[in-house]
Write an enzyme that holds these catalytic residues in place. Structure first.
Site, short mmCIF file in Angstrom:
data_model
loop_
_atom_site.label_atom_id
_atom_site.label_comp_id
_atom_site.label_asym_id
_atom_site.label_seq_id
_atom_site.Cartn_x
_atom_site.Cartn_y
_atom_site.Cartn_z
N GLY A 33 0.83 -1.20 0.00
CA GLY A 33 0.00 0.00 0.00
C GLY A 33 0.87 1.25 0.00
CD GLU B 176 5.88 -1.04 4.15
OE1 GLU B 176 6.26 0.16 4.08
OE2 GLU B 176 4.71 -1.35 4.46
#
Ligand code: DER
Length: 218
Positions: free
Chosen positions: A82, A103
């Site tokens: 996201g 991430e």
């Protein structure tokens, strides 16, 4: 809610990018949680996943999806995650959930970064959302002073320690008209581990939903 519906639609659209027999790179956050739940339905067809946080690892394992260490995973074809903000160049601010370092590492390895988000994350200019910066704890005050020199207002994210044992400064009031340049400047500050600007390497595809439809941006 409409926003939850939008997150779920965007997440389900990302399934189309998952190749059978591969290890999928999985991000962190509420939108990614819908992706993990959708991934469970085809867990027989994939090899497993590489995760960007303890939270996503737990959710993947709760569905019986094998979770691999990145060092043993080899090539990662697709990374799905996201964003807190995304602009038209598919550059992002990430880190709202505190997982920005892992991430960014899995994203760096992956061939294709697919960003999934509700349309509220789309912005013309990055920087309304405070920019998360992961910092080695002993360097917190020094890094904060250096960030002030760059025109930002750093706020210590109290009570948060990242999966890597570091702290986070959330930087307000940055005017990010040159995301790639600022990303580099922040990386130059001694004590900064990662900053939440995913600009030098942004997403390759963005699946954005308003709850009714999914728009694909590349
Ligand atoms: O922390 C992160 O980078 C997350 O991906 C975040 O940016 C998106 O979280 P959300 O899907 O819960 O809005």
């Amino acid at each position: 809610s409409t926003q939850d519906n939008a997150k779920r639609l965007a997440a389900e659209a990302a399934i189309a990018y998952v190749k059978p027999g591969t290890i999928v790179g999985v991000g962190t956050g509420s939108t990614v949680n819908y992706f993990i739940d959708a991934l469970a339905a085809l867990k027989q067809d994939i090899e497993g996943a590489v995760s960007s946080s303890e939270a996503s690892t737990a959710r993947l394992k709760s569905h019986g999806i094998p979770v691999y260490d990145l060092n043993g995973a080899g090539d990662i074809d697709v990374y799905v995650d996201g964003a807190d903000e995304i602009n038209r160049h598919l550059q992002m601010i990430k880190g709202g959930g505190g997982a920005l370092t892992r991430e960014k590492i899995v994203a760096a390895v992956a061939k294709t970064f697919v960003c999934i988000a509700d349309t509220s994350k789309e912005v013309d200019m990055l920087g309304t959302f405070p920019l998360p910066v992961e910092v080695i704890p002993m360097a917190r005050s020094y890094v904060a002073r250096e960030i002030v020199k760059l025109g930002g207002d750093p706020v210590y994210r109290e009570g948060v320690t990242t999966d890597n044992g570091n702290i986070i400064l959330d930087v307000y009031n940055l005017h990010i008209d040159e995301p790639i340049a600022l990303e580099g400047k922040l990386n130059q500050i001694t004590g900064v581990v990662t900053n939440g600007l995913f600009a030098a390497r942004g997403a390759d595809v963005a699946l954005l939903s308003d709850g009714q439809q999914v728009i694909t941006r590349t």
